[in-house]
Motif scaffolding. Structure first.
Motif, PDB file in Angstrom:
ATOM      1  N   HIS A  48       0.815  -1.209   0.000  1.00 51.05           N
ATOM      2  CA  HIS A  48       0.000   0.000   0.000  1.00 51.05           C
ATOM      3  C   HIS A  48       0.857   1.271   0.000  1.00 51.05           C
ATOM      4  O   HIS A  48       0.509   2.258  -0.644  1.00 51.05           O
ATOM      5  N   ILE A  49       1.967   1.244   0.676  1.00 46.23           N
ATOM      6  CA  ILE A  49       2.841   2.421   0.765  1.00 46.23           C
ATOM      7  C   ILE A  49       3.306   2.882  -0.616  1.00 46.23           C
ATOM      8  O   ILE A  49       3.528   4.064  -0.851  1.00 46.23           O
ATOM      9  N   PHE A  50       3.411   1.948  -1.546  1.00 43.22           N
ATOM     10  CA  PHE A  50       3.866   2.306  -2.882  1.00 43.22           C
ATOM     11  C   PHE A  50       2.838   3.159  -3.632  1.00 43.22           C
ATOM     12  O   PHE A  50       3.203   3.934  -4.502  1.00 43.22           O
ATOM     13  N   ASP A  51       1.566   3.019  -3.296  1.00 42.80           N
ATOM     14  CA  ASP A  51       0.558   3.905  -3.892  1.00 42.80           C
ATOM     15  C   ASP A  51       0.874   5.362  -3.544  1.00 42.80           C
ATOM     16  O   ASP A  51       0.859   6.228  -4.403  1.00 42.80           O
ATOM     17  N   ASN A  52       1.156   5.605  -2.268  1.00 45.31           N
ATOM     18  CA  ASN A  52       1.504   6.961  -1.846  1.00 45.31           C
ATOM     19  C   ASN A  52       2.790   7.442  -2.503  1.00 45.31           C
ATOM     20  O   ASN A  52       2.871   8.581  -2.972  1.00 45.31           O
ATOM     21  N   CYS A  53       3.797   6.600  -2.536  1.00 51.74           N
ATOM     22  CA  CYS A  53       5.108   7.013  -3.043  1.00 51.74           C
ATOM     23  C   CYS A  53       5.145   7.204  -4.559  1.00 51.74           C
ATOM     24  O   CYS A  53       5.837   8.088  -5.055  1.00 51.74           O
ATOM     25  N   LEU A  54       4.417   6.390  -5.292  1.00 48.86           N
ATOM     26  CA  LEU A  54       4.513   6.427  -6.757  1.00 48.86           C
ATOM     27  C   LEU A  54       3.453   7.290  -7.432  1.00 48.86           C
ATOM     28  O   LEU A  54       3.672   7.792  -8.540  1.00 48.86           O
ATOM     29  N   SER A  55       2.330   7.487  -6.789  1.00 48.50           N
ATOM     30  CA  SER A  55       1.219   8.191  -7.439  1.00 48.50           C
ATOM     31  C   SER A  55       1.506   9.658  -7.717  1.00 48.50           C
ATOM     32  O   SER A  55       0.850  10.262  -8.563  1.00 48.50           O
ATOM     33  N   CYS A  56       2.491  10.231  -7.067  1.00 54.54           N
ATOM     34  CA  CYS A  56       2.751  11.666  -7.197  1.00 54.54           C
ATOM     35  C   CYS A  56       3.982  11.992  -8.037  1.00 54.54           C
ATOM     36  O   CYS A  56       4.387  13.152  -8.128  1.00 54.54           O
ATOM     37  N   SER A  93       2.344   0.331 -13.744  1.00 51.45           N
ATOM     38  CA  SER A  93       1.481   0.571 -14.905  1.00 51.45           C
ATOM     39  C   SER A  93       0.517   1.727 -14.655  1.00 51.45           C
ATOM     40  O   SER A  93       0.271   2.551 -15.539  1.00 51.45           O
ATOM     41  N   LEU A  94      -0.007   1.804 -13.456  1.00 49.85           N
ATOM     42  CA  LEU A  94      -0.980   2.831 -13.105  1.00 49.85           C
ATOM     43  C   LEU A  94      -0.351   4.214 -12.952  1.00 49.85           C
ATOM     44  O   LEU A  94      -0.911   5.205 -13.408  1.00 49.85           O
ATOM     45  N   TYR A  95       0.822   4.290 -12.339  1.00 50.51           N
ATOM     46  CA  TYR A  95       1.389   5.590 -11.960  1.00 50.51           C
ATOM     47  C   TYR A  95       2.601   6.049 -12.775  1.00 50.51           C
ATOM     48  O   TYR A  95       2.882   7.243 -12.803  1.00 50.51           O
TER      49      TYR A  95
END
Length: 161
Positions: free
Chosen positions: A67-75, A108-110
């Protein structure tokens, strides 16, 4: 710190990560250590200048929580190079790891601009535990890694002890 271009820091939280990105708009390369157990939900504004990110996951909690990777990569939409370091105890290497997605959905998403992705997988040995099938599982894991990243960018899976 607007002129800071490279930063190496240890043990940050998601909130600290956000503050660093906000305070350093020209940051180009960022190396950090982080705990995946940090489940904070943080809205981070896009940082367009970060080209290289090195994440050392400190904890060895099993099963992994990404889950932490969502925060780190999304921005960081313009990221070109991503290195991830992760460790696991040899006793935790099971067939479940063969099915791990190696962050492919998050990439792929970010990270549509990504050109290089390296995953460094450290195996922490135990003198008392010997798993007879570890070598086969590691080979299957490498094949899964190669399949999920499917030549979309240069990717490497490196195992070390």
């Amino acid at each position: 710190m607007p002129s800071l271009r490279t930063l190496k820091i240890s043990s940050v939280t998601v909130m600290t990560y956000k503050k660093i990105l906000m305070a350093c708009p020209n940051l180009n390369s960022f190396e950090l250590s982080i705990f995946t157990s940090d489940q904070s939900e943080v809205d981070i504004q896009p940082h367009i200048n970060l080209n290289r990110l090195i994440i050392n996951v400190i904890d060895v909690i099993w099963p992994w929580n990404d889950h932490i990777f969502d925060n780190c990569l999304s921005c960081i939409p313009n990221l070109k190079k991503l290195d991830v370091y992760r460790s696991i105890f040899i006793s935790k290497i099971t067939n479940w790891l063969v099915e791990y997605d190696w962050l492919a959905p998050k990439i792929s998403l970010y990270l549509s601009s990504l050109t290089n992705f390296y995953f460094f997988f450290k195996i922490i040995q135990s003198q008392t535990y010997i798993e007879p099938d570890v070598e086969n599982i590691l080979c299957e894991m490498k094949q899964t890694f190669l399949n999920v990243h499917n030549h979309q960018y240069q990717s490497r899976y490196l195992v070390y002890q």
